[in-house]
Write a protein that holds these residues in place. Structure first.
Motif, PDB file in Angstrom:
ATOM      1  N   ALA A   1       0.836  -1.201   0.000  1.00  0.00           N
ATOM      2  CA  ALA A   1       0.000   0.000   0.000  1.00  0.00           C
ATOM      3  C   ALA A   1       0.873   1.254   0.000  1.00  0.00           C
ATOM      4  N   GLN A   2       1.955   1.220   0.774  1.00  0.00           N
ATOM      5  CA  GLN A   2       2.894   2.347   0.784  1.00  0.00           C
ATOM      6  C   GLN A   2       3.543   2.521  -0.577  1.00  0.00           C
ATOM      7  N   SER A   3       3.943   1.410  -1.199  1.00  0.00           N
ATOM      8  CA  SER A   3       4.562   1.460  -2.517  1.00  0.00           C
ATOM      9  C   SER A   3       3.603   2.021  -3.571  1.00  0.00           C
ATOM     10  N   ALA A   4       2.317   1.691  -3.435  1.00  0.00           N
ATOM     11  CA  ALA A   4       1.323   2.136  -4.406  1.00  0.00           C
ATOM     12  C   ALA A   4       0.795   3.534  -4.114  1.00  0.00           C
ATOM     13  N   GLY A   5       1.163   4.099  -2.969  1.00  0.00           N
ATOM     14  CA  GLY A   5       0.655   5.407  -2.590  1.00  0.00           C
ATOM     15  C   GLY A   5      -0.809   5.370  -2.215  1.00  0.00           C
ATOM     16  N   LEU A   6      -1.241   4.258  -1.608  1.00  0.00           N
ATOM     17  CA  LEU A   6      -2.645   4.073  -1.232  1.00  0.00           C
ATOM     18  C   LEU A   6      -2.811   4.082   0.285  1.00  0.00           C
ATOM     19  N   PRO A   7      -3.974   4.491   0.771  1.00  0.00           N
ATOM     20  CA  PRO A   7      -4.252   4.330   2.212  1.00  0.00           C
ATOM     21  C   PRO A   7      -4.260   2.845   2.553  1.00  0.00           C
ATOM     22  N   MET A   8      -3.940   2.526   3.787  1.00  0.00           N
ATOM     23  CA  MET A   8      -3.952   1.137   4.217  1.00  0.00           C
ATOM     24  C   MET A   8      -5.376   0.599   4.203  1.00  0.00           C
ATOM     25  N   PRO A   9      -5.656  -0.430   3.391  1.00  0.00           N
ATOM     26  CA  PRO A   9      -7.003  -1.006   3.392  1.00  0.00           C
ATOM     27  C   PRO A   9      -7.206  -1.897   4.611  1.00  0.00           C
ATOM     28  N   LYS A  10      -8.452  -2.226   4.895  1.00  0.00           N
ATOM     29  CA  LYS A  10      -8.727  -3.237   5.900  1.00  0.00           C
ATOM     30  C   LYS A  10      -8.317  -4.592   5.330  1.00  0.00           C
ATOM     31  N   VAL A  11      -7.860  -5.480   6.201  1.00  0.00           N
ATOM     32  CA  VAL A  11      -7.313  -6.763   5.770  1.00  0.00           C
ATOM     33  C   VAL A  11      -8.164  -7.893   6.352  1.00  0.00           C
ATOM     34  N   TYR A  12      -8.579  -8.800   5.479  1.00  0.00           N
ATOM     35  CA  TYR A  12      -9.470  -9.884   5.893  1.00  0.00           C
ATOM     36  C   TYR A  12      -8.906 -11.238   5.463  1.00  0.00           C
ATOM     37  N   VAL A  13      -9.356 -12.269   6.173  1.00  0.00           N
ATOM     38  CA  VAL A  13      -9.029 -13.653   5.836  1.00  0.00           C
ATOM     39  C   VAL A  13     -10.337 -14.413   5.649  1.00  0.00           C
ATOM     40  N   ILE A  14     -10.376 -15.241   4.599  1.00  0.00           N
ATOM     41  CA  ILE A  14     -11.521 -16.107   4.328  1.00  0.00           C
ATOM     42  C   ILE A  14     -11.109 -17.534   4.662  1.00  0.00           C
ATOM     43  N   ASN A  15     -11.901 -18.209   5.437  1.00  0.00           N
ATOM     44  CA  ASN A  15     -11.590 -19.585   5.818  1.00  0.00           C
ATOM     45  C   ASN A  15     -12.004 -20.532   4.697  1.00  0.00           C
ATOM     46  N   SER A  16     -11.117 -20.726   3.731  1.00  0.00           N
ATOM     47  CA  SER A  16     -11.371 -21.604   2.584  1.00  0.00           C
ATOM     48  C   SER A  16     -10.065 -22.244   2.143  1.00  0.00           C
ATOM     49  N   ASP A  17     -10.106 -23.532   1.852  1.00  0.00           N
ATOM     50  CA  ASP A  17      -8.902 -24.226   1.386  1.00  0.00           C
ATOM     51  C   ASP A  17      -8.526 -23.835  -0.034  1.00  0.00           C
ATOM     52  N   GLN A  18      -9.486 -23.309  -0.794  1.00  0.00           N
ATOM     53  CA  GLN A  18      -9.173 -22.907  -2.164  1.00  0.00           C
ATOM     54  C   GLN A  18      -8.329 -21.632  -2.141  1.00  0.00           C
ATOM     55  N   PRO A  19      -7.152 -21.621  -2.764  1.00  0.00           N
ATOM     56  CA  PRO A  19      -6.350 -20.394  -2.794  1.00  0.00           C
ATOM     57  C   PRO A  19      -7.003 -19.349  -3.686  1.00  0.00           C
ATOM     58  N   ASN A  20      -7.329 -18.196  -3.116  1.00  0.00           N
ATOM     59  CA  ASN A  20      -7.978 -17.137  -3.879  1.00  0.00           C
ATOM     60  C   ASN A  20      -7.946 -15.848  -3.078  1.00  0.00           C
ATOM     61  N   ALA A  21      -8.319 -14.741  -3.729  1.00  0.00           N
ATOM     62  CA  ALA A  21      -8.309 -13.441  -3.059  1.00  0.00           C
ATOM     63  C   ALA A  21      -9.175 -12.472  -3.848  1.00  0.00           C
ATOM     64  N   PHE A  22      -9.627 -11.405  -3.178  1.00  0.00           N
ATOM     65  CA  PHE A  22     -10.350 -10.344  -3.874  1.00  0.00           C
ATOM     66  C   PHE A  22     -10.206  -9.040  -3.100  1.00  0.00           C
ATOM     67  N   ALA A  23     -10.572  -7.941  -3.748  1.00  0.00           N
ATOM     68  CA  ALA A  23     -10.616  -6.623  -3.123  1.00  0.00           C
ATOM     69  C   ALA A  23     -12.030  -6.087  -3.269  1.00  0.00           C
ATOM     70  N   THR A  24     -12.427  -5.241  -2.340  1.00  0.00           N
ATOM     71  CA  THR A  24     -13.768  -4.665  -2.393  1.00  0.00           C
ATOM     72  C   THR A  24     -13.740  -3.282  -1.744  1.00  0.00           C
ATOM     73  N   GLY A  25     -14.845  -2.543  -1.882  1.00  0.00           N
ATOM     74  CA  GLY A  25     -14.941  -1.200  -1.318  1.00  0.00           C
ATOM     75  C   GLY A  25     -15.432  -0.206  -2.354  1.00  0.00           C
ATOM     76  N   ARG A  26     -15.711   1.021  -1.925  1.00  0.00           N
ATOM     77  CA  ARG A  26     -16.205   2.029  -2.860  1.00  0.00           C
ATOM     78  C   ARG A  26     -15.135   3.022  -3.289  1.00  0.00           C
ATOM     79  N   SER A  27     -13.981   3.026  -2.611  1.00  0.00           N
ATOM     80  CA  SER A  27     -12.902   3.954  -2.949  1.00  0.00           C
ATOM     81  C   SER A  27     -11.636   3.498  -2.230  1.00  0.00           C
ATOM     82  N   PRO A  28     -10.468   4.039  -2.615  1.00  0.00           N
ATOM     83  CA  PRO A  28      -9.240   3.672  -1.894  1.00  0.00           C
ATOM     84  C   PRO A  28      -9.295   4.000  -0.403  1.00  0.00           C
ATOM     85  N   GLN A  29     -10.091   5.003  -0.035  1.00  0.00           N
ATOM     86  CA  GLN A  29     -10.206   5.370   1.377  1.00  0.00           C
ATOM     87  C   GLN A  29     -11.147   4.432   2.133  1.00  0.00           C
ATOM     88  N   HIS A  30     -11.943   3.658   1.410  1.00  0.00           N
ATOM     89  CA  HIS A  30     -12.890   2.728   2.037  1.00  0.00           C
ATOM     90  C   HIS A  30     -12.768   1.369   1.351  1.00  0.00           C
TER      91      HIS A  30
END
Length: 332
Positions: free
Chosen positions: A77-106
């Motif tokens: 996030a620092q490298s990209a010049g973005l605010p620190m997003p909230k960080v979540y973990v999904i309890n799933s054995d399948q390796p995957n990831a996603f991002a969500t929100g309405r803006s970089p600040q949220h």
């Protein structure tokens, strides 16, 4: 451009919603659908990210509960010049990831336990850089709102059999053939919009993500591992909410072999090839380490790649803490 794209998407989804309302209830049904769509637009803007995270039972973590994972996101996030997003973990054995929100600040990023356990530190960094690229490009609002609307359209289309049957008994309506066609075509139309949005943005997010972490091959290796495992590991929650499939870095529902209209994501090998070309372009035309979606980097090859990476730019500069191939992941 991002504002225009989001506005166009909302208009298209609203129009589709109104069309279904008209077919089910005439002018009155169209007006009800229009009012409902306006409410959904407002609700989606403010709450769709929370809905998606809740759908997948995501759990928020911090620097104490998930130090390595949180550190990766923080540095990127620092490298990209973005605010620190909230960080979540999904309890799933399948390796995957996603991002969500309405803006970089949220914004929020989420990774599965399967991804954190299977991938190396560098590969997790490549994946999270890709997700931060979606945040930087403002893709997250478009993709999250699309997921909300697609789910609502599918639900409304499922009501067609009941409402259509009622109107048939009154001497009007679509007829049984029209009703069945609506049940099939309405969700398909919403899905095509999802596919088009996801496919056009994944390549760009791969490129920007590589720029954020400084190493295209980190993501290329991660994509190969994820694709290899995702098709063999069920994601039960994603199967229950297929309208969110386009948000993940790899299709969580099933492996797609062709880069065609009906795939929610571009072909993984095409994405890997593009990243390998980027690696070659950035590092003086040198032949990049080849990766295919059918196999992952071998241990000795990964160590050689990491040694090559040690002098590169990026958030880790001259070298980050490296995780040995035999060590468990941060959730192992």
């Amino acid at each position: 451009m991002n504002f225009f794209r989001t506005t166009l998407l909302l208009a298209a989804m609203t129009g589709l919603f109104m069309a279904i309302g008209y077919l089910l209830g005439g002018s009155g049904g169209m007006m009800i659908a229009f009012i409902f769509a306006l409410g959904m637009n407002l609700f989606s803007y403010w709450n769709s990210d929370k809905m998606v995270l809740r759908m997948h039972n995501a759990m928020e973590v911090d620097a104490h509960s998930a130090p390595e994972y949180y550190e990766i996101v923080e540095k990127l996030a620092q490298s990209a010049g973005l605010p620190m997003p909230k960080v979540y973990v999904i309890n799933s054995d399948q390796p995957n990831a996603f991002a969500t929100g309405r803006s970089p600040q949220h914004a929020a990023v989420a990774a599965s336990t399967g991804l954190l356990n299977r991938l190396t530190y560098e590969e997790v960094a490549g994946v999270m850089a890709h997700e931060l690229a979606h945040i930087k490009n403002y893709d997250i609002l478009t993709m999250t709102v699309t997921a909300t609307f697609a789910g609502a359209i599918s639900m409304l289309a499922n009501f067609a059999l009941f409402f259509g049957g009622s109107r048939d008994r009154e001497g009007g309506g679509l007829g049984i053939i029209g009703t069945i066609a609506l049940m099939i075509l309405a969700p398909l139309a919403a899905s095509i919009v999802q596919m088009a949005i996801s496919r056009t943005r994944e390549y760009e997010a791969d490129k920007v993500g590589a720029e954020i972490c400084g190493q295209p091959m980190w993501l290329a290796s991660a994509l190969a591992k994820i694709a290899n495992a995702a098709g063999r590991t069920a994601n039960v929650t994603a199967e229950q909410h297929p309208e969110t499939a386009h948000m993940f870095i790899i299709n969580p529902l099933s492996g797609q072999k062709m880069d065609n209209l009906f795939s929610t994501h571009p072909d993984t090998q095409n994405r890997i090839d593009a990243l390998q070309s980027l690696q070659s372009e950035w590092y003086g035309g040198q032949s990049p380490l080849k990766v295919s979606s059918g196999a992952t980097l071998g241990a000795s090859q990964r160590r050689g790649q990491m040694q090559q990476d040690a002098g590169s730019d990026g958030p880790w500069g001259g070298g980050a803490a490296r995780k040995d191939d035999n060590q468990p992941g941060p959730w192992g």
